[in-house]
Design an enzyme around this catalytic site. Structure first.
Site, PDB file in Angstrom:
ATOM      1  N   TYR A   1       0.805  -1.222   0.000  1.00  0.00           N
ATOM      2  CA  TYR A   1       0.000   0.000   0.000  1.00  0.00           C
ATOM      3  C   TYR A   1       0.838   1.272   0.000  1.00  0.00           C
ATOM      4  CZ  TYR A   1      -4.201  -2.772   0.719  1.00  0.00           C
ATOM      5  OH  TYR A   1      -5.234  -3.658   0.554  1.00  0.00           O
TER       6      TYR A   1
ATOM      7  N   LYS B   1       2.364 -15.207   4.244  1.00  0.00           N
ATOM      8  CA  LYS B   1       2.398 -16.225   3.200  1.00  0.00           C
ATOM      9  C   LYS B   1       3.880 -16.485   2.953  1.00  0.00           C
ATOM     10  CE  LYS B   1       0.290 -18.723   0.026  1.00  0.00           C
ATOM     11  NZ  LYS B   1      -0.725 -19.736   0.251  1.00  0.00           N
TER      12      LYS B   1
ATOM     13  N   ASP C   1      -4.169 -17.818   3.625  1.00  0.00           N
ATOM     14  CA  ASP C   1      -5.312 -18.531   3.049  1.00  0.00           C
ATOM     15  C   ASP C   1      -5.922 -19.486   4.071  1.00  0.00           C
ATOM     16  OD1 ASP C   1      -2.874 -19.817   2.825  1.00  0.00           O
ATOM     17  OD2 ASP C   1      -3.164 -20.521   0.774  1.00  0.00           O
TER      18      ASP C   1
ATOM     19  N   ASP D   1      -5.934  -5.925   5.514  1.00  0.00           N
ATOM     20  CA  ASP D   1      -7.104  -5.276   4.931  1.00  0.00           C
ATOM     21  C   ASP D   1      -8.187  -6.309   4.628  1.00  0.00           C
ATOM     22  OD1 ASP D   1      -8.826  -3.487   3.787  1.00  0.00           O
ATOM     23  OD2 ASP D   1      -7.569  -3.007   2.071  1.00  0.00           O
TER      24      ASP D   1
ATOM     25  N   ASP E   1     -11.917  -7.423   6.876  1.00  0.00           N
ATOM     26  CA  ASP E   1     -13.270  -7.414   6.324  1.00  0.00           C
ATOM     27  C   ASP E   1     -13.950  -8.754   6.615  1.00  0.00           C
ATOM     28  OD1 ASP E   1     -13.006  -4.856   5.365  1.00  0.00           O
ATOM     29  OD2 ASP E   1     -13.773  -5.316   3.367  1.00  0.00           O
TER      30      ASP E   1
HETATM   31 MG    MG Z   1     -10.886  -2.615   3.691  1.00  0.00          MG
END
Ligand code: MG
Ligand code: NAI
Length: 340
Positions: free
Chosen positions: A135, A186, A219, A243, A247
């Site tokens: 990001y 990962k 995962d 992120d 969610d």
């Molecule tokens: Mg988000």
């Protein structure tokens, strides 16, 4: 020290308030109603920022505004985003810029839910690195707009940035009853960034002998979030994985209307910023259908971070025990405020 001074009437917190767009100002109004009900002495300093203002003035975020925000004790933000603004303008120019400028290097998201049909209940906190990774904006185009176009988007991870985030996560885990911290990454595929994260995690772990540790690939963590979230206490992860995972966390614990987050500067060289996980929800803006609980929980987290623990607990309990409260945005806010 601040709470002590405040009890003696010597401190009034200055809280920067960014309502933003859509339902942002609606839910923030209710959050402030609840802060008022705690009796905490504070002065709200309102900042008009967001997509609506950008469309009207062409300005996203001025240096002057950043300096104003920097002088606040804390910041409460509703949501930023209007359909007419191209993607990236507000995310990069406002939300991400505030994180970088104010060095809000920890994104903290708590998840709490009773046992349900899918699992035995959720009580975990995700610590997401908030200023690095994919990001940061490293990358670019070559031959843009041609059939040979190339785009790269790098992931930048510094030992300094990773270590301070991981150290915060260990401190937090140490303060909780279970004292368990899981690294999510990962490492088997992202062998450079993952290696830095794992080595840093292992090194910092030696400073926290009372904290037990674990590791999950991202995962696999998605499966565990749904089926066995009780395996988690505190999780630490990078910006992108955080992120997405948060969610998912919101979806398994109370829904988007209850997901709150803190963008923290744990070194306290400036204010921390608290915002609901949801966006500006243009589809329901102005209808009174927005659930203000996430914004109210953010106000509770803000009070907690300022050291106003009792007021924070009253706010959190009032929200967590508000399942029976139905009605419009303003009605829910008022009912929760009454119970504080
Ligand atoms: Mg988000
Ligand atoms: P969104 O979170 O605004 O809405 C997704 C869905 O959830 C919608 O159906 C909405 O009605 C519902 N919803 C959201 N918050 C709710 C609440 N408090 N109570 C009841 N229902 C709620 O996400 P979406 O639609 O992807 O984005 C809308 C705008 O918000 C976009 O401009 C986006 O860029 C922006 N956004 C801003 C964020 C921020 O300020 N940090 C975060 C996410 C999106």
């Amino acid at each position: 020290m601040l709470p002590l001074l405040r009890e003696r009437g010597l401190v009034t917190y200055r809280i920067g308030v960014i309502g933003g767009d859509g339902i942002g100002p609606e839910v923030i109004a209710e959050a402030l109603k609840v802060v008022d009900a705690t009796g905490i002495a504070y002065e709200p300093v309102t900042y008009d920022l967001g997509g609506t203002r950008y469309l009207a003035t062409g300005e996203v975020l001025s240096d002057e505004t950043i300096e104003g925000l920097r002088s606040m004790d804390a910041i409460l933000l509703g949501a930023i985003g209007t359909p007419d603004v191209p993607p990236g303008v507000l995310e990069r120019g406002l939300l991400l810029r505030l994180r970088f400028e104010l060095d809000l290097f920890v994104n903290l998201r708590p998840f709490l839910a009773p046992a349900g049909p899918l699992n035995d209940g959720v009580d975990m906190i995700v610590i997401r690195e908030n200023t690095e990774g994919t990001y940061l904006g490293e990358g670019g185009f070559l031959r843009k707009g041609t059939p040979q176009e190339v785009a790269t988007q790098g992931s930048l991870n510094t030992r300094f940035g990773v270590e301070r985030c991981i150290r915060y996560a260990f401190e937090l885990a140490e303060s909780r009853p279970r004292k368990h911290l899981t690294l999510v990454h990962k490492t088997n595929v992202l062998t450079f960034a993952g290696d830095l994260w794992q080595r840093t995690f292992d090194a910092v772990a030696t400073e926290f002998p009372s904290v037990t540790t674990g590791y999950d690939h991202v995962d696999a963590a998605c499966i565990h979030f749904v089926q066995r979230p009780e395996r988690y206490d505190v999780i630490v992860t990078d910006n992108l994985f955080g992120d997405i995972l948060t969610d998912l966390g919101g979806a398994i614990a109370g829904g988007i209307g209850r997901a709150a987050s803190g963008n923290l500067n744990p070194s306290r060289t400036g204010p921390s910023l608290f915002e609901p996980v949801h966006g500006s929800a243009p589809d329901i803006a102005g209808t009174g259908a927005a659930d203000p609980r996430a914004a109210i929980l953010c106000a509770g987290m803000l009070l907690e971070f300022l050291g106003e623990t009792k007021a924070a607990q009253r706010v959190a309990s009032a929200v967590n025990e508000s399942d029976d409260v139905l009605g419009s945005t303003a009605e829910i806010g008022s009912r929760i405020a009454e119970r504080v």
